[in-house]
Design an enzyme around this catalytic site. Sequence first.
Site, PDB file in Angstrom:
ATOM      1  N   ILE A 211      48.414 132.209   0.480  1.00  0.00           N
ATOM      2  CA  ILE A 211      49.534 133.084   0.888  1.00  0.00           C
ATOM      3  C   ILE A 211      49.530 134.305  -0.012  1.00  0.00           C
ATOM      4  CG2 ILE A 211      52.018 133.257   1.275  1.00  0.00           C
ATOM      5  CD1 ILE A 211      52.182 130.334   1.698  1.00  0.00           C
ATOM      6  N   HIS A 212      48.717 135.301   0.337  1.00  0.00           N
ATOM      7  CA  HIS A 212      48.702 136.531  -0.467  1.00  0.00           C
ATOM      8  C   HIS A 212      49.628 137.550   0.200  1.00  0.00           C
ATOM      9  CE1 HIS A 212      45.947 138.761   2.237  1.00  0.00           C
ATOM     10  NE2 HIS A 212      45.601 137.534   2.571  1.00  0.00           N
ATOM     11  N   ALA A 213      49.524 138.775  -0.238  1.00  0.00           N
ATOM     12  CA  ALA A 213      50.535 139.762   0.128  1.00  0.00           C
ATOM     13  C   ALA A 213      50.801 139.875   1.626  1.00  0.00           C
ATOM     14  CB  ALA A 213      50.129 141.127  -0.428  1.00  0.00           C
TER      15      ALA A 213
ATOM     16  N   ALA B  72      52.227 136.779   3.379  1.00  0.00           N
ATOM     17  CA  ALA B  72      53.564 136.555   2.832  1.00  0.00           C
ATOM     18  C   ALA B  72      54.551 137.504   3.501  1.00  0.00           C
ATOM     19  CB  ALA B  72      53.559 136.768   1.325  1.00  0.00           C
TER      20      ALA B  72
END
Lengths: 712, 85
Positions: B14-16, B19
């Site tokens: 769950i990166h930028a 997210a």
Amino acid sequence: MKDKIFGVLQRVGRSFMLPIAILPVAGLLLGIGGSFSNETMLSTYGLLDVMGPGTVFNMIFQIMSEAGDIVFANLPIIFAMGVAIGMAKKEKDVAALSAVVAFFIMHASIGALININGGPENMLQGATASVCGITSLQMGVFGGILVGLGVAALHNKFYKIELPQVLSFFGGTRFVPIISALVYTAVGILMFFVWPVIQQGIYGVGEIVLNSGYAGTWVYGLMERLLIPFGLHHVFYLPFWQTGVGGTMEVAGQVIEGAQNIFFAQLSDPSVEHFAVSATRFMSGKFPLMIFGLPGAALAMYKTAKPEKKKAVSGLLLSAALTSMLTGITEPLEFTFLFVAPLLYGIHCVFAGLAYMLMHVCNVGVGMTFSGGVIDLFLFGILQGNAKTDWIWVVIVGVFYFVVYYFLFRFLIKKMDLKTPGRDDGEEVKLYRRSDVEAKKNGATASSDASSEDVLSETICHGLGGKKNISDVDCCATRLRCTVYKADLVNDSMLKSTGASGVVHKGNGVQIIYGPRVTVIKSNLEDYLETAPNEEYHSGEAAQIETDEPTKTTQGKVTKTVVISSPVTGRAADLSEAPDEAFAGRMMGDGAVVTPEDCVVKAPEDGEVCFVFDTKHAVGFLTDTGLSLLIHMGIDTVSLHGQGFEVYVEDGQKVKKGEPMLKLDLDYLRANAPSLVSPVLCTELEDNQKIRLLKEGRVEAGEALFAVDFYE
Amino acid sequence: MKTFHYTITDEVGIHARPAGALVKEAKKYESAIRVVKGGKKADAKKLMVLMGLGVKCGEEVTVEAEGPDEDAAIKELETFFNENL
């Protein structure tokens, strides 16, 4: 749709101003040089011994004549460059270079096709010409404008293009001349087949205008004057002056197109006995109108002004009348009555048509470079001698015009109580005071003190709805031409209070008429906009204080502002410039982007590092002022799995502003990441918190990047 | 309160960007939405907290919804996780 077309036409019109501005100088050189090296004229005035062939004077005048002539001979390429510069949004120098490349290439490919098809002999009579030494189709300034507009469109589309790594040298602005070259090779091929058809059409239209006689001349004059308020007159008269629409004629063995070109070709041809009235009918009418008629109107306005205001308006009217008389720039005078008394302007238009027609009837053959002032009349009428020009009729008709304008304007102003300058009820004084009050008020709230120095520019900026609302700013001879994003934020009375004689709106286009000093106003405004806060200005708020009228306010007062600094040295831009939809669409929050040019990413403010991604490409940050920031280095850098990044901080660490957080391997990232553009954004903004970009272009680490305004 | 378990298959976790998308999705519901990893809970409507969780590929998370529209929220979020994460 209509408004959009107007906006584009307006930009096209003002892009003509740069090349048109060369004409008076070229005309002066050609006019003086051509007249005094003309043997017929010299012998008429008995000057052959002093200035005849072989004398030093003669050499100087011949050089002047040639120097002026070369400008007229190469107007197409000058227009190609001028229009490209005018229409390009940024990096205008590249657009100019590309236009030259495209212009040569288009004509070269036309020239090649002409040769392949058996040379110029196989083309229509007068269809070909030598364009910068290339035997090509005679396209006149249309050819140049075609190149200018097309190249500008290509330029605006491609000047920021990013190419794959191996080709990256050719990316960005370097791509523009390349694509222009390719496109205009094709355009050249297309034009070889299309242009002859258009040529036939143009000659057809020209024929109709030329054969409609005096009535045609009247309609031409009326239309030209009617278009002035819209700023579209350049688009209208230029084809007559510069292309086959205004007729073709053989002068000194060469086929010349366009009324002005014909006149100047005849000017340098000593064998001409009388200048072709079929050409000058599109020009001569300006002289009686501008040298005599309008000053008559000015005198009428002065005489009808209230006694106590005569002194104040005399300055305005005298300078406007002199400008009209000497240079033929009429807008300053025309706009003093256009907005307050449109009826007078309507009458003025009818008389303008009549002036052209009368000059046509009287066989007057005086041409002009730019407009119909005394300077042009002297050079191209009086100096050429009455035998060739019949200029004396300009004066005879002119005196009549002066009298008619004076009595007609005086009668109508008095009869209908028109509010020409000096007859209104002290509005001007009030407006000035109001601008001062506003300027003071805004000066106090403006974020930087330096920007409040230029009160005039600031008021204009606010009148246009603030810097954020201004798309672009340009000017022509007399008016400031702006395009705004939201037309309803524009405040006319505020703009008028800056000394403008009128404001014209159409869709998102706004024209503010100042007179010839507009170039200075434009430069100052541009300088001011460089440093001005990038915000919208709702003049409704200011008006409330003074008038208590309920005007719309779309946002409350700013109660608090927090400034966020750049974490890295590089180039700053609006977040919408991020080459990634999720960021550009503000899905993750609002802020700005910085493209790093230095390898150290520093803490933008005092605060806490919330987390660093395992892939080291982004940092979550909480400032001591309570704002959550995401500093995301590059686009799609998550897929590099930490390569190219070094981390100096850990989750939960407290840092001071300027402390290093990450180190970037810029070479590695440039080669492997899709983009280095790095969003810096506030992730948890409330509805009453708004971002205001403070810096665009070069930014140092630690320098203010954007502000967060807290509204009530 | 409704919950479901999900094992992240997106290789970067769950990166930028995901997210951001998840926050946008979570904000559609009135219910409180939380993502739980190990003992740490994160409000799925707050981007920073969610990213701070540092969820990686192959890790299992629990998604909780609590509130008036929790049924709908859990159903839609499960689809969202399957499609995006």
